[in-house]
Design a protein around this motif. Sequence first.
Motif, short mmCIF file in Angstrom:
data_model
loop_
_atom_site.label_atom_id
_atom_site.label_comp_id
_atom_site.label_asym_id
_atom_site.label_seq_id
_atom_site.Cartn_x
_atom_site.Cartn_y
_atom_site.Cartn_z
N VAL A 3 28.87 84.00 40.69
CA VAL A 3 29.38 82.65 40.42
C VAL A 3 29.78 82.51 38.95
N PRO A 20 26.31 75.66 43.44
CA PRO A 20 27.33 74.65 43.14
C PRO A 20 28.08 74.23 44.39
N SER A 21 28.49 72.98 44.45
CA SER A 21 29.08 72.42 45.66
C SER A 21 30.39 73.09 46.05
N ASP A 22 31.08 73.70 45.08
CA ASP A 22 32.36 74.34 45.40
C ASP A 22 32.20 75.80 45.80
N VAL A 23 30.96 76.26 45.94
CA VAL A 23 30.70 77.65 46.34
C VAL A 23 30.44 77.69 47.84
N LYS A 24 31.13 78.58 48.53
CA LYS A 24 30.94 78.75 49.97
C LYS A 24 30.36 80.14 50.23
N ARG A 38 33.95 81.92 43.92
CA ARG A 38 33.53 80.70 44.61
C ARG A 38 33.42 80.90 46.13
N ARG A 39 33.84 82.01 46.61
CA ARG A 39 33.73 82.32 48.04
C ARG A 39 33.02 83.66 48.16
#
Length: 329
Positions: A171, A205-209, A176-177
Amino acid sequence: MKAATIYSIAAELGISGSTVSRAFSRPDLVKDDVRERILATAAARGYAPNRAARGLATGRTGLIGLVVVDITNPFFPPLVGSIERAAAGIEASVLLVDAAAHAPAEPGLVQRLSSQVDGLIVASSRLPTADLKVAIGATTPAVLVNRAAAGLASVVCDNSEALRGAADHLVELGHRRLVVLRGPAASWAAQRRTAAIRTWARSAPSDVKVIELGPFDAVFESGRDAVPDILESGATGILAFDDLMACGVIAGLAERGVRVPADCSIVGCDDVLLARMLTPPLTTVTAPFEELGRHAVELLSEVIAGAPRPANVKLSGSLTIRGTTAPVR
């Protein structure tokens, strides 16, 4: 010149034959100065205790049984080596049996081996706990490695913190993916590693999948075969169950013109020799192989001696950053 015996050494030193015998079989029962005289005289006369004869007297074979699930997996040679070195330190030999990754064969192998050795070390067993206990038997001293089970002594490497660190590392590099390649469904270690990443993902973090793929067998081909799904997922950061699987992924990506780490970053687990031989070398979680082997033999010695309660030792892996991780492009 006649070969030296316990009795000739005893006569030379003016002590009893039983004292000489104890200096080799139970040195803790012999005074330090007497034991040193005995050992020095034995060395000078070229005497070495006869293990077979000692076994008849003590009921001990001087053998430790070691069962591994698949010796071709590069995780096991350094573990076997560390166990052999630790066993040599207590004048024991290791009898190695490879279950060849076939769980149905493992119970029979364990049962047959248990009657030939003083105790068992069972590494990375994938048997259900009840079946494993039946195979070992109620009277066989045993220690598990890379696996924990209630009522049995064990030595495990907890990679949870290091794996969370690996995910944080990806990260921080801008990925982020992330895709997680899960290990064998019956593997205790695979379950723990997946659980560690799932725990991390809940506070990521919320934008990490985080995408999970598998379970997969812990082999090179599994990593290579997973590449189409990895590419379809759009992930740029990959967390593989182990180094062997990670190497398969790198090979599969290269076949499709995807570069590591320019296009994708990947992290393995265990830090086997193969991880350091890659170009670039693999970022991975390093397992403390020498400590795993030493603690396994020490624990087994305690169990053989009748330790009242099985001990459980937990060691920690550590993140080793090398060349297969880089900032996302």
